[in-house]
Enzyme design. Structure first.
Site, PDB file in Angstrom:
ATOM      1  N   GLU A   1       0.831  -1.223   0.000  1.00  0.00           N
ATOM      2  CA  GLU A   1       0.000   0.000   0.000  1.00  0.00           C
ATOM      3  C   GLU A   1       0.861   1.266   0.000  1.00  0.00           C
ATOM      4  OE1 GLU A   1      -3.751   0.423   0.159  1.00  0.00           O
ATOM      5  OE2 GLU A   1      -2.753   2.190  -0.639  1.00  0.00           O
TER       6      GLU A   1
ATOM      7  N   LYS B   1       5.006   4.177  -9.772  1.00  0.00           N
ATOM      8  CA  LYS B   1       3.685   4.145  -9.131  1.00  0.00           C
ATOM      9  C   LYS B   1       2.583   3.981 -10.182  1.00  0.00           C
ATOM     10  CE  LYS B   1       5.427   7.018  -5.385  1.00  0.00           C
ATOM     11  NZ  LYS B   1       5.756   8.400  -5.000  1.00  0.00           N
TER      12      LYS B   1
HETATM   13  N1  HSE Z   1      10.070  10.160  -3.219  1.00  0.00           N
HETATM   14  C1  HSE Z   1       8.691   9.819  -3.132  1.00  0.00           C
HETATM   15  C2  HSE Z   1       7.874  11.074  -3.331  1.00  0.00           C
HETATM   16  C3  HSE Z   1       8.399   9.219  -1.796  1.00  0.00           C
HETATM   17  O1  HSE Z   1       8.433  12.178  -3.225  1.00  0.00           O
HETATM   18  O2  HSE Z   1       6.684  10.975  -3.617  1.00  0.00           O
HETATM   19  C4  HSE Z   1       6.991   8.678  -1.706  1.00  0.00           C
HETATM   20  O3  HSE Z   1       6.809   7.598  -2.556  1.00  0.00           O
END
Ligand code: HSE
Ligand code: NDP
Length: 439
Positions: free
Chosen positions: A129, A205
């Protein structure tokens, strides 16, 4: 009931956040999980470092493999990052029948297909998650709460560091470098911050989002990825004059001819919800055919918010220990034998509005020539603006800014090439996308 023994691989920003959260909310977590959770062991690189959490009861060493091999460890938390040793350790834990929880989007986006297949073979669960949008429960929402919907598209701000930099540049007037250093200081940025500013973290993501939304294999190599490094103060200002904010978006969209997976800076109407998400906050809009649009907003990075998602995965994992494996929530939302091979579209077939900024010699006929090229390639204009440049940027030059209606990206790139070939135009034009998700 016997407590659950957890082994942490990594005790940095997120690892320390997990230890702190388990201590602070211990009673509430036990009431929910039904069992106590104890972090008994942790592995780090440097055991002499001061930790941002209470470590008196944790056996801390440097040997990750011995944690994975330890028969007293029930659940392994992979919080190291990267796709090298994190992958080997995750696979080793799975082979030893241990459930794994990770915040590592790089790992899941790149190796998720192999990891989930191994998890199914070994009858364990891999939870992730925290890998998408930090503390926001977007995976649970898409995988479970929206399971009655055909998801049409997902669009979101899914990199906190990039959004922090754009907000700080816009409202605090600070430089790109200063804002990035501040994001690093606050613990949002990746170990290698080029992942944040080149859109790679968001692509990791988005690959996960796309698979869960559409039931397709993880396809990181098919995500079209552009970062925010090339954005200029000119473009942010012109976008603002035309009523837009520039946001780094991840977009996963179903079309009649396949799926679009893309990450790029995007002009969003200034009144839209996504335009008003600032700093390290993330927001993800999901359009399901039955429910319509929904928005999930919150902290996308940082110790506490990320730990919130990791610990929630832990309570779910504890519940999973007593469920029939055939009834578990599938890793990618769809049953493994129902993952489809829906095609992923090439960049040239993407369709949306476009922002073009071309530097030209300010002379008669420029606009006519440019608009003729656009018309020839079936590109309809939504707005057009000319801004004379001060002598320091090119005496007698101007920027012509065009916002198009929805057009095929291949045609827009061809138009830009033809426009740049005119004698009056310079190379190095800016091309951004425009999105109207809330229409
Ligand atoms: N480096 C990532 C960001 C951390 O700044 O969103 C969270 O996934
Ligand atoms: P950190 O760099 O803060 O922590 C990494 C930890 O891993 C450190 O404790 C480090 O040890 C340890 N480590 C690294 N290499 C080794 C090794 N070879 N052997 C043993 N231990 C090792 O990273 P974060 O906590 O920020 O991130 C962890 C994961 O969570 C990453 O996948 C990241 O992408 C993800 N994530 C991070 C978020 C955030 O806001 N920070 C948000 C969402 C996800 P040592 O401390 O001794 O250097």
């Amino acid at each position: 009931m016997k407590p659950i023994n957890v082994g942490l691989l990594g005790l940095g920003t997120v690892g320390a956040g997990v230890v702190n959260l388990l201590a602070e909310n211990r009673d509430e977590i036990v009431r929910r999980a039904g069992r106590e959770i104890r972090v008994t062991r942790a592995a780090v690189r440097d055991t002499t470092k001061t930790r941002e959490c209470h470590v008196a009861e944790i056996d801390i060493g440097t040997d990750c493999q011995s944690i994975v091999d330890d028969p007293n460890i029930d659940v392994v938390l992979e919080l190291i990052g990267g796709d090298g040793m994190a992958f080997d350790l995750t696979m080793a834990a799975i082979e030893r029948g241990k459930h794994v929880i990770t915040a590592n989007k790089h790992l899941i986006a790149l190796h998720g297909n192999a990891i989930f297949a191994a998890a199914e073979r070994n009858n364990v669960v891999v939870s992730f998650e925290a890998a998408v949008a930090g503390g926001i429960p977007i995976i649970k929402a898409m995988r479970e709460s929206l399971s009655a919907n055909r998801i049409e598209w997902v669009a979101g701000i899914i990199n906190g560091t990039g959004n922090f930099i754009l907000s700080q540049m816009m409202f605090e007037g600070v430089s790109f470098e200063y804002a990035l250093a501040e994001a690093q200081r606050r613990g949002f940025a990746e170990a290698d911050p080029t992942f944040d500013i080149e859109g790679i973290d968001a692509a990791h993501k988005l690959a996960i989002i796309g698979s869960i939304a559409f039931g397709i294999p993880l396809s990181l190599d098919r995500v079209h990825t552009e970062g925010i490094r090339h954005l200029t103060a000119h473009d942010i200002a012109y976008a603002s004059q035309l009523g837009y904010r520039v946001k780094a978006l991840g977009i996963a969209k179903r079309t009649q001819n396949g799926v679009e997976l893309r990450v790029h800076p995007t002009l969003v109407p200034e009144k839209a919800l996504l335009a008003n998400v600032e700093n390290e906050k993330n927001a993800v809009m999901v359009y399901g055919d039955a429910l319509g649009p929904t928005v999930y907003y919150g902290a996308g990075a940082g110790a506490g918010p990320t730990a919130s998602a990791v610990v929630a995965d832990m309570t779910d994992t504890i519940r999973v220990l007593s469920t029939d494996p055939s009834g578990r929530v599938p890793h990618l939302a769809f049953q493994p034998d129902q993952i489809s091979n829906e095609p992923i579209r090439d960049r040239s077939d993407f369709e949306c509005g476009h922002y073009l900024r071309v530097q030209v010699a300010d002379q008669a006929g420029v606009m006519a020539a440019m608009t003729e090229v656009l018309a020839d390639l079936d590109i309809s204009i939504d707005a057009i603006l000319q801004k004379d440049l001060p002598a320091s940027n090119g005496e007698g030059d101007a920027h012509v800014i065009v916002i198009t209606k929805s057009a095929r990206e291949g045609n827009v790139l061809a138009a830009l090439e033809r426009i740049e070939a005119f004698e009056f135009a310079y190379a190095g034009s800016m091309h951004l996308r425009v999105a109207h998700f809330e229409d």
